[in-house]
Design an enzyme around this catalytic site. Structure first.
Site, PDB file in Angstrom:
ATOM      1  N   SER A  22     -57.218  48.729  86.425  1.00 55.85           N
ATOM      2  CA  SER A  22     -57.719  50.091  86.607  1.00 55.85           C
ATOM      3  C   SER A  22     -58.620  50.183  87.831  1.00 55.85           C
ATOM      4  O   SER A  22     -58.528  51.126  88.625  1.00 55.85           O
ATOM      5  CB  SER A  22     -58.491  50.543  85.363  1.00 55.85           C
ATOM      6  OG  SER A  22     -57.635  50.695  84.255  1.00 55.85           O
ATOM      7  N   ARG A  26     -57.874  51.771  92.138  1.00 54.92           N
ATOM      8  CA  ARG A  26     -58.796  52.705  92.783  1.00 54.92           C
ATOM      9  C   ARG A  26     -59.396  52.114  94.054  1.00 54.92           C
ATOM     10  O   ARG A  26     -59.502  52.794  95.079  1.00 54.92           O
ATOM     11  CB  ARG A  26     -59.884  53.103  91.785  1.00 54.92           C
ATOM     12  CG  ARG A  26     -59.351  53.995  90.659  1.00 54.92           C
ATOM     13  CD  ARG A  26     -60.253  54.002  89.439  1.00 54.92           C
ATOM     14  NE  ARG A  26     -59.855  55.010  88.460  1.00 54.92           N
ATOM     15  CZ  ARG A  26     -58.892  54.864  87.566  1.00 54.92           C
ATOM     16  NH1 ARG A  26     -58.194  53.726  87.510  1.00 54.92           N
ATOM     17  NH2 ARG A  26     -58.605  55.830  86.709  1.00 54.92           N
ATOM     18  N   GLY A 120     -48.082  54.039  85.472  1.00 52.05           N
ATOM     19  CA  GLY A 120     -48.537  55.408  85.363  1.00 52.05           C
ATOM     20  C   GLY A 120     -49.820  55.648  86.130  1.00 52.05           C
ATOM     21  O   GLY A 120     -50.029  56.724  86.698  1.00 52.05           O
ATOM     22  N   ARG A 148     -42.585  59.475  81.196  1.00 45.62           N
ATOM     23  CA  ARG A 148     -43.963  59.799  80.818  1.00 45.62           C
ATOM     24  C   ARG A 148     -44.379  61.157  81.392  1.00 45.62           C
ATOM     25  O   ARG A 148     -43.886  61.578  82.437  1.00 45.62           O
ATOM     26  CB  ARG A 148     -44.915  58.701  81.292  1.00 45.62           C
ATOM     27  CG  ARG A 148     -44.647  57.372  80.603  1.00 45.62           C
ATOM     28  CD  ARG A 148     -45.576  56.281  81.086  1.00 45.62           C
ATOM     29  NE  ARG A 148     -44.844  55.041  81.313  1.00 45.62           N
ATOM     30  CZ  ARG A 148     -45.325  53.997  81.968  1.00 45.62           C
ATOM     31  NH1 ARG A 148     -46.539  54.044  82.472  1.00 45.62           N
ATOM     32  NH2 ARG A 148     -44.589  52.926  82.129  1.00 45.62           N
ATOM     33  N   GLN A 193     -56.858  58.889  84.354  1.00 44.19           N
ATOM     34  CA  GLN A 193     -55.922  58.913  85.480  1.00 44.19           C
ATOM     35  C   GLN A 193     -55.889  60.291  86.127  1.00 44.19           C
ATOM     36  O   GLN A 193     -55.925  60.411  87.358  1.00 44.19           O
ATOM     37  CB  GLN A 193     -54.532  58.506  85.007  1.00 44.19           C
ATOM     38  CG  GLN A 193     -54.442  57.078  84.506  1.00 44.19           C
ATOM     39  CD  GLN A 193     -53.086  56.762  83.888  1.00 44.19           C
ATOM     40  OE1 GLN A 193     -52.212  57.622  83.803  1.00 44.19           O
ATOM     41  NE2 GLN A 193     -52.920  55.530  83.444  1.00 44.19           N
ATOM     42  N   ASP A 338     -56.331  51.210  75.193  1.00 34.35           N
ATOM     43  CA  ASP A 338     -55.560  50.013  75.525  1.00 34.35           C
ATOM     44  C   ASP A 338     -55.775  48.883  74.524  1.00 34.35           C
ATOM     45  O   ASP A 338     -54.997  47.917  74.511  1.00 34.35           O
ATOM     46  CB  ASP A 338     -55.919  49.513  76.930  1.00 34.35           C
ATOM     47  CG  ASP A 338     -55.278  50.353  78.016  1.00 34.35           C
ATOM     48  OD1 ASP A 338     -54.303  51.074  77.713  1.00 34.35           O
ATOM     49  OD2 ASP A 338     -55.744  50.298  79.163  1.00 34.35           O
ATOM     50  N   ARG A 369     -46.037  52.953  71.662  1.00 36.94           N
ATOM     51  CA  ARG A 369     -46.804  51.897  70.987  1.00 36.94           C
ATOM     52  C   ARG A 369     -47.045  52.205  69.517  1.00 36.94           C
ATOM     53  O   ARG A 369     -47.199  51.270  68.720  1.00 36.94           O
ATOM     54  CB  ARG A 369     -48.136  51.660  71.721  1.00 36.94           C
ATOM     55  CG  ARG A 369     -47.941  50.892  73.024  1.00 36.94           C
ATOM     56  CD  ARG A 369     -49.235  50.492  73.671  1.00 36.94           C
ATOM     57  NE  ARG A 369     -48.961  49.735  74.888  1.00 36.94           N
ATOM     58  CZ  ARG A 369     -49.743  49.714  75.947  1.00 36.94           C
ATOM     59  NH1 ARG A 369     -50.859  50.416  75.960  1.00 36.94           N
ATOM     60  NH2 ARG A 369     -49.421  48.996  77.008  1.00 36.94           N
ATOM     61  N   ARG A 410     -49.071  44.663  76.114  1.00 41.39           N
ATOM     62  CA  ARG A 410     -50.152  44.615  75.117  1.00 41.39           C
ATOM     63  C   ARG A 410     -49.611  44.329  73.718  1.00 41.39           C
ATOM     64  O   ARG A 410     -50.278  43.661  72.920  1.00 41.39           O
ATOM     65  CB  ARG A 410     -50.957  45.911  75.161  1.00 41.39           C
ATOM     66  CG  ARG A 410     -51.583  46.139  76.531  1.00 41.39           C
ATOM     67  CD  ARG A 410     -52.688  47.166  76.509  1.00 41.39           C
ATOM     68  NE  ARG A 410     -53.018  47.574  77.870  1.00 41.39           N
ATOM     69  CZ  ARG A 410     -53.799  46.906  78.701  1.00 41.39           C
ATOM     70  NH1 ARG A 410     -54.346  45.764  78.305  1.00 41.39           N
ATOM     71  NH2 ARG A 410     -54.045  47.357  79.916  1.00 41.39           N
TER      72      ARG A 410
END
Length: 457
Positions: A22, A26, A120, A148, A193, A338, A369, A410
């Protein structure tokens, strides 16, 4: 890859986790849009992050040599089921990302579509970059990413003045950017996001840009913008920025707390003591520790330093004697989005019923998920069901048997951890997907003492 996990092992020692994806997304964007030189260490080599680097190299000509040099450092491999990962293992040399930037005005139209792969985060953040750029960009992705929802990021960017076309609300995104106006936007769904995309676009917009959220989300964008000098006002659920051109940046990406969560769970479920070093301790990312504390897991965290405003330190996990059920409320669900897969595995081994309220967002992650957890916990002998948008896990099951990760990193890691504390051995197929976010996950667990045998490809 198919593995067999034999329960009963105790873990011991200390471990580091890969850099936080993450944050890396950025920081790479800020490096490519900086006016000057940037140097980043600890950037994870996952293909999600490589997708962002590749797209930026197509937009930022002067940054291209540095981004491509870093990307060439490791060979990368793609695998099916909608997931991609890097073939390297732990111990990779810490190759810096060193780039020259010409600022936002130095971005140029790409000669090709911007392929975001399976990420994503890459697509939504880069949509903000594209909206700020006075030319057309087309953002594409693989089949999983193309399923998505993208209207949630397209709508506010349109309000700012960009033209954003989607395919029935999904990728590809065609963005004609430039000449943006700052807006005040209330996000209907809490998502870091989308918030990040709006704030990045706001750096070139006329006037202030404000994002208000219905619940707290990760604040990595705000922290980074504050660290580089952007005029910013932050409140509990709102952030306002003003246009700004930043200079070069420098920092080491903290270890990923979401990856650390799997090691914390592994220690707790096996009655082990473990230390995780160099991990990010941003409060918007460590709420899983509060949830685990309610489940009876004792941890201590210590901040050692700041990197671009991000707190970094270590997490110590005490040996536990079993875990208990808890309730994860809807307002806190975005802060553990997450970690739900590993928390659900812990819940299936706990005493009592655990409910994850408002978990519907998990249907539109790298996989569904919610459905995957119901199927795979059930295949191991546990009981898990979805009630409206709530995930309900009945505890106390002596897990064992076989499960399939379905290409979700995950889910793969959570199923492996389940095997460490199961009643009988567990076999997990497609576990190589773990390398999406945690290259070297299996070798590290074996180094710490876990009994894991590779059964086949």
């Amino acid at each position: 890859m198919r593995v067999r996990i034999t329960p009963g092992s105790r873990l011991r020692g200390s471990a580091a986790v890969p850099g936080d994806k993450s944050i890396a997304h950025r920081w790479l964007i800020l490096a490519a849009t900086a006016q000057g030189s940037s140097r980043l260490l600890g950037v994870p080599s996952s293909l999600d992050v490589r997708s962002t680097a590749s797209c930026l190299s197509s937009l930022a000509e002067r940054a291209r040599p540095g981004l491509e040099a870093w990307s060439r450092n490791d060979a990368a491999t793609a695998q099916g089921h909608g997931s991609t990962w890097n073939a390297s293992t732990a111990g990779r040399p810490d190759t810096p990302v060193e780039v020259e930037g010409e600022g936002w005005s130095g971005l140029r139209p790409s000669e090709r579509d911007l392929d975001c792969g399976n990420s994503g985060t890459a697509m939504r953040l880069l949509a903000g970059v594209a909206a700020a750029s006075p030319f057309r960009s087309v953002l594409t992705g693989d089949a999983s990413l193309s399923s998505r929802p993208m209207e949630r990021v397209a709508a506010p960017l349109r309000q700012m003045g960009a033209s954003v076309a989607t395919r029935e609300g999904h990728a590809p995104l065609r963005v004609d950017g430039g000449d943006l106006q700052g807006i005040a936007y209330d996000t209907p769904v809490p998502t870091a996001q989308v918030k990040g995309a709006i704030l990045l676009a706001g750096l070139t917009a006329a006037g202030p840009t404000t994002v208000r959220e219905p619940a707290p989300t990760r604040d990595h964008t705000e922290i980074a913008l504050e660290a580089i000098g952007v005029p910013i006002d932050r409140e509990a659920l709102a952030v306002t920025i003003r246009p700004f051109q930043h200079g070069g940046i420098e920092g080491r990406v903290p270890g990923d707390p979401s990856s650390a969560a799997f090691l914390v769970a592994a220690a707790a479920l096996t009655g082990s003591e473990l230390t995780i070093t160099g991990v990010g301790l941003n409060p918007s990312r460590t709420h899983f520790l509060e949830v685990m504390a309610r489940m009876g897991v004792r941890t201590q965290s210590r901040v050692d330093r700041l990197e671009m405003g991000e707190p970094v330190g270590e997490i110590w996990v005490a040996a536990a004697d079993g875990v208990r059920a808890t309730q994860v409320h809807g307002e806190e669900l975005p802060l553990v989005i997450d970690e739900v897969p590993i928390l659900a595995i812990m819940a299936s081994l706990a005493h009592g019923e655990t409910r994850f309220a408002g978990a519907g967002e998990l249907r539109v992650k790298e996989s569904d998920r919610l459905g995957a957890l119901v199927r795979q916990i059930g295949s191991l002998g546990g009981s898990c069901q979805v009630e409206h948008d709530d995930l309900v896990v009945a505890g106390g099951a002596p897990l064992g048997g076989a499960a399939h990760a379905g290409g979700d990193h995950r889910i793969a890691m959570a199923l492996v951890i389940a095997g460490l504390a199961a009643g009988t051995p567990v076999e997990v197929d497609d576990v190589g997907a773990a390398d999406v976010s945690f290259p070297g996950f299996l070798p590290l667990l074996r180094t710490l003492g876990a009994s894991i045998e590779v059964m086949g490809p």
